[in-house]
Design a protein around this motif. Structure first.
Motif, PDB file in Angstrom:
ATOM      1  N   VAL A 121      23.125   0.530 -26.353  1.00 53.86           N
ATOM      2  CA  VAL A 121      22.611  -0.816 -26.605  1.00 53.86           C
ATOM      3  C   VAL A 121      22.001  -1.336 -25.309  1.00 53.86           C
ATOM      4  O   VAL A 121      22.633  -1.276 -24.256  1.00 53.86           O
ATOM      5  CB  VAL A 121      23.716  -1.780 -27.077  1.00 53.86           C
ATOM      6  N   VAL A 122      20.765  -1.800 -25.386  1.00 50.74           N
ATOM      7  CA  VAL A 122      20.084  -2.347 -24.220  1.00 50.74           C
ATOM      8  C   VAL A 122      19.622  -3.757 -24.544  1.00 50.74           C
ATOM      9  O   VAL A 122      18.998  -3.999 -25.573  1.00 50.74           O
ATOM     10  CB  VAL A 122      18.875  -1.479 -23.815  1.00 50.74           C
ATOM     11  N   LEU A 123      19.971  -4.684 -23.687  1.00 48.98           N
ATOM     12  CA  LEU A 123      19.483  -6.052 -23.800  1.00 48.98           C
ATOM     13  C   LEU A 123      18.295  -6.203 -22.861  1.00 48.98           C
ATOM     14  O   LEU A 123      18.408  -5.947 -21.663  1.00 48.98           O
ATOM     15  CB  LEU A 123      20.577  -7.047 -23.420  1.00 48.98           C
ATOM     16  N   GLU A 124      17.159  -6.587 -23.393  1.00 48.95           N
ATOM     17  CA  GLU A 124      15.966  -6.799 -22.574  1.00 48.95           C
ATOM     18  C   GLU A 124      15.675  -8.290 -22.519  1.00 48.95           C
ATOM     19  O   GLU A 124      15.496  -8.941 -23.545  1.00 48.95           O
ATOM     20  CB  GLU A 124      14.759  -6.064 -23.145  1.00 48.95           C
ATOM     21  N   VAL A 125      15.648  -8.826 -21.310  1.00 53.66           N
ATOM     22  CA  VAL A 125      15.338 -10.231 -21.086  1.00 53.66           C
ATOM     23  C   VAL A 125      13.919 -10.316 -20.553  1.00 53.66           C
ATOM     24  O   VAL A 125      13.563  -9.627 -19.589  1.00 53.66           O
ATOM     25  CB  VAL A 125      16.324 -10.876 -20.094  1.00 53.66           C
ATOM     26  N   ILE A 126      13.127 -11.148 -21.194  1.00 49.37           N
ATOM     27  CA  ILE A 126      11.723 -11.288 -20.813  1.00 49.37           C
ATOM     28  C   ILE A 126      11.486 -12.701 -20.312  1.00 49.37           C
ATOM     29  O   ILE A 126      11.800 -13.671 -21.008  1.00 49.37           O
ATOM     30  CB  ILE A 126      10.804 -10.969 -22.004  1.00 49.37           C
ATOM     31  N   GLU A 127      10.957 -12.797 -19.114  1.00 46.74           N
ATOM     32  CA  GLU A 127      10.647 -14.101 -18.528  1.00 46.74           C
ATOM     33  C   GLU A 127       9.209 -14.465 -18.866  1.00 46.74           C
ATOM     34  O   GLU A 127       8.276 -13.705 -18.577  1.00 46.74           O
ATOM     35  CB  GLU A 127      10.824 -14.067 -17.022  1.00 46.74           C
ATOM     36  N   CYS A 128       9.019 -15.612 -19.505  1.00 50.64           N
ATOM     37  CA  CYS A 128       7.683 -16.071 -19.845  1.00 50.64           C
ATOM     38  C   CYS A 128       6.986 -16.618 -18.608  1.00 50.64           C
ATOM     39  O   CYS A 128       7.613 -17.166 -17.704  1.00 50.64           O
ATOM     40  CB  CYS A 128       7.745 -17.151 -20.928  1.00 50.64           C
ATOM     41  N   GLY A 129       5.673 -16.476 -18.598  1.00 51.48           N
ATOM     42  CA  GLY A 129       4.904 -16.898 -17.448  1.00 51.48           C
ATOM     43  C   GLY A 129       4.728 -18.396 -17.356  1.00 51.48           C
ATOM     44  O   GLY A 129       4.364 -18.920 -16.315  1.00 51.48           O
ATOM     45  N   ARG A 130       4.972 -19.105 -18.462  1.00 51.15           N
ATOM     46  CA  ARG A 130       4.846 -20.558 -18.451  1.00 51.15           C
ATOM     47  C   ARG A 130       5.734 -21.125 -19.547  1.00 51.15           C
ATOM     48  O   ARG A 130       6.276 -20.387 -20.374  1.00 51.15           O
ATOM     49  CB  ARG A 130       3.392 -20.990 -18.684  1.00 51.15           C
ATOM     50  N   GLU A 131       5.860 -22.433 -19.590  1.00 49.59           N
ATOM     51  CA  GLU A 131       6.597 -23.096 -20.674  1.00 49.59           C
ATOM     52  C   GLU A 131       5.918 -22.770 -21.982  1.00 49.59           C
ATOM     53  O   GLU A 131       4.703 -22.919 -22.122  1.00 49.59           O
ATOM     54  CB  GLU A 131       6.590 -24.606 -20.453  1.00 49.59           C
ATOM     55  N   THR A 132       6.677 -22.284 -22.962  1.00 46.01           N
ATOM     56  CA  THR A 132       6.060 -21.819 -24.197  1.00 46.01           C
ATOM     57  C   THR A 132       6.935 -22.149 -25.379  1.00 46.01           C
ATOM     58  O   THR A 132       8.148 -22.266 -25.255  1.00 46.01           O
ATOM     59  CB  THR A 132       5.826 -20.289 -24.149  1.00 46.01           C
ATOM     60  N   GLY A 133       6.320 -22.264 -26.540  1.00 47.79           N
ATOM     61  CA  GLY A 133       7.061 -22.531 -27.765  1.00 47.79           C
ATOM     62  C   GLY A 133       7.546 -21.277 -28.444  1.00 47.79           C
ATOM     63  O   GLY A 133       8.141 -21.321 -29.507  1.00 47.79           O
ATOM     64  N   GLN A 134       7.274 -20.094 -27.854  1.00 46.32           N
ATOM     65  CA  GLN A 134       7.660 -18.845 -28.478  1.00 46.32           C
ATOM     66  C   GLN A 134       9.010 -18.381 -27.956  1.00 46.32           C
ATOM     67  O   GLN A 134       9.214 -18.284 -26.738  1.00 46.32           O
ATOM     68  CB  GLN A 134       6.616 -17.757 -28.190  1.00 46.32           C
ATOM     69  N   ALA A 135       9.943 -18.127 -28.848  1.00 52.20           N
ATOM     70  CA  ALA A 135      11.232 -17.554 -28.461  1.00 52.20           C
ATOM     71  C   ALA A 135      11.249 -16.107 -28.900  1.00 52.20           C
ATOM     72  O   ALA A 135      10.942 -15.794 -30.039  1.00 52.20           O
ATOM     73  CB  ALA A 135      12.369 -18.319 -29.130  1.00 52.20           C
ATOM     74  N   LEU A 136      11.581 -15.197 -27.995  1.00 52.89           N
ATOM     75  CA  LEU A 136      11.447 -13.785 -28.285  1.00 52.89           C
ATOM     76  C   LEU A 136      12.739 -13.054 -27.967  1.00 52.89           C
ATOM     77  O   LEU A 136      13.429 -13.380 -27.006  1.00 52.89           O
ATOM     78  CB  LEU A 136      10.313 -13.176 -27.444  1.00 52.89           C
ATOM     79  N   SER A 137      13.043 -12.048 -28.753  1.00 53.68           N
ATOM     80  CA  SER A 137      14.145 -11.160 -28.389  1.00 53.68           C
ATOM     81  C   SER A 137      13.738  -9.743 -28.722  1.00 53.68           C
ATOM     82  O   SER A 137      12.874  -9.506 -29.554  1.00 53.68           O
ATOM     83  CB  SER A 137      15.421 -11.506 -29.168  1.00 53.68           C
ATOM     84  N   HIS A 138      14.351  -8.809 -28.062  1.00 54.10           N
ATOM     85  CA  HIS A 138      14.043  -7.402 -28.285  1.00 54.10           C
ATOM     86  C   HIS A 138      15.352  -6.694 -28.583  1.00 54.10           C
ATOM     87  O   HIS A 138      16.198  -6.583 -27.715  1.00 54.10           O
ATOM     88  CB  HIS A 138      13.376  -6.821 -27.037  1.00 54.10           C
ATOM     89  N   LEU A 139      15.488  -6.245 -29.826  1.00 57.05           N
ATOM     90  CA  LEU A 139      16.765  -5.694 -30.241  1.00 57.05           C
ATOM     91  C   LEU A 139      16.520  -4.698 -31.354  1.00 57.05           C
ATOM     92  O   LEU A 139      15.724  -4.941 -32.245  1.00 57.05           O
ATOM     93  CB  LEU A 139      17.682  -6.809 -30.742  1.00 57.05           C
ATOM     94  N   GLY A 140      17.187  -3.564 -31.325  1.00 60.04           N
ATOM     95  CA  GLY A 140      17.075  -2.596 -32.417  1.00 60.04           C
ATOM     96  C   GLY A 140      15.751  -1.862 -32.371  1.00 60.04           C
ATOM     97  O   GLY A 140      15.297  -1.409 -31.339  1.00 60.04           O
ATOM     98  N   GLN A 141      15.097  -1.741 -33.541  1.00 63.15           N
ATOM     99  CA  GLN A 141      13.904  -0.933 -33.666  1.00 63.15           C
ATOM    100  C   GLN A 141      12.664  -1.590 -33.079  1.00 63.15           C
ATOM    101  O   GLN A 141      11.678  -0.948 -32.841  1.00 63.15           O
ATOM    102  CB  GLN A 141      13.640  -0.616 -35.149  1.00 63.15           C
ATOM    103  N   GLY A 142      12.666  -2.890 -32.896  1.00 60.82           N
ATOM    104  CA  GLY A 142      11.470  -3.531 -32.381  1.00 60.82           C
ATOM    105  C   GLY A 142      11.725  -4.987 -32.100  1.00 60.82           C
ATOM    106  O   GLY A 142      12.828  -5.489 -32.256  1.00 60.82           O
ATOM    107  N   PRO A 143      10.673  -5.704 -31.652  1.00 63.38           N
ATOM    108  CA  PRO A 143      10.852  -7.112 -31.303  1.00 63.38           C
ATOM    109  C   PRO A 143      11.015  -7.981 -32.531  1.00 63.38           C
ATOM    110  O   PRO A 143      10.565  -7.649 -33.614  1.00 63.38           O
ATOM    111  CB  PRO A 143       9.549  -7.444 -30.568  1.00 63.38           C
ATOM    112  N   ARG A 144      11.675  -9.100 -32.336  1.00 60.81           N
ATOM    113  CA  ARG A 144      11.785 -10.095 -33.397  1.00 60.81           C
ATOM    114  C   ARG A 144      11.411 -11.442 -32.804  1.00 60.81           C
ATOM    115  O   ARG A 144      11.842 -11.769 -31.698  1.00 60.81           O
ATOM    116  CB  ARG A 144      13.222 -10.161 -33.945  1.00 60.81           C
TER     117      ARG A 144
END
Length: 292
Positions: A227-250
């Motif tokens: 199991v790998v947790l990937e944390v992604i830092e956005c380049g600016r304030e954004t309305g998009q919330a992202l996670s990466h888990l399992g077979q692909g991004p959600r």
């Protein structure tokens, strides 16, 4: 020509029309990606006076077989995607599951046409689908015709636009589309999305990434799975919330942006004693970090 009737609840069109322009456009792009497209291009056409007249979204995916079109448009909420974890040919991450995203096009215009070219048993065939907002329950599907030499895929043409969408002009849309599709394009490097002459670049949205190895999860046969947790830092304030888990991004609902890398490290380390909760932790902590 075939005409089918779609059962639409009274508030359905109202809800679709409330979609933000960039989100409505993104849904059309997702539909192409869900059809295994490797290229999706958006063109804004102007009239003689320089005003925006049409929005055209073209993909090179597998299209829709003519025999499947009535059911795909008629059964809202009954998308084929519900039965699958990945796309039909390339097994990429699927975005939509309800079969409703295509109707968000009516947030942009009053007339939507789908021009479809697909592989019909080794030969290419084409047909058109037309829907008017004022008669959204009526879907007109043309007879199919041979299409030798045509490019496979779907072209969506939105006309009789409801207003001039300045937010969809390439110079304004690139940043927001980059935020929406950043993780997808990061994972699938052979996919390109462009609006006008501007190609969507995930680096516009991603400032940095970190990976954390979690305790492996044991399945029913006690076989460990990493199991790998990937944390992604956005380049600016954004309305998009992202996670990466399992077979692909959600893509998940928005969260506060004050997550810190050290907070994630602390939360991961303190939960290592609960391997069977790791998957939920990874999803949960990506969306709802502990606030300082």
């Amino acid at each position: 020509m075939e005409e089918i009737k779609v059962e639409v609840r009274p508030d359905f069109l109202e809800r679709q029309a409330k979609a933000q322009p960039i989100q409505a456009l993104a849904e059309l792009i997702w539909n192409g990606l869900d059809a295994d497209a490797t290229a999706v291009n958006v063109e804004i056409e102007n009239d003689a006076l320089g005003g925006m007249s049409k929005i055209v979204v073209t993909d090179n995916g597998h299209g829709m077989p003519r025999a499947d079109a009535p059911q795909l448009f008629q059964n809202l909420g009954g998308s084929w995607k519900r039965q699958r974890l990945g796309t039909l040919s390339l097994n990429r991450m699927l975005h939509g599951q309800e079969g409703r995203g295509r109707f968000k096009a009516f947030a942009l215009g009053n007339v939507v046409d789908w021009k479809v070219v697909y592989d019909n048993g080794g030969t290419l065939s084409r047909y058109d689908i037309a829907v008017l907002e004022r008669e959204i329950e009526r879907v007109r599907i043309s007879d199919e015709q041979p299409a030798p030499g045509a490019a496979r895929g779907v072209t969506v043409v939105i006309s009789e636009l409801k207003r001039q969408f300045s937010s969809l002009k390439p110079e304004n849309a690139v940043q927001e589309l980059s935020e929406i599709f950043a993780i997808y394009l990061k994972d699938y490097r052979n996919v390109s999305i462009a609006i006008g002459s501007e190609r969507i670049d995930p680096s516009l949205a991603i400032a940095g990434t970190w990976e954390f190895d979690l305790t492996p999860i044991l399945d029913e046969q006690d076989t460990p799975h990493s199991v790998v947790l990937e944390v992604i830092e956005c380049g600016r304030e954004t309305g998009q919330a992202l996670s990466h888990l399992g077979q692909g991004p959600r893509r998940l609902r928005p969260a506060r942006r004050d997550i810190r890398r050290e907070d994630v490290c602390d939360q991961v380390s303190c939960k290592r004693r609960r391997p069977h909760g790791q998957a939920a932790l990874a999803r949960h902590r990506t969306v709802r970090p502990a606030y300082p």
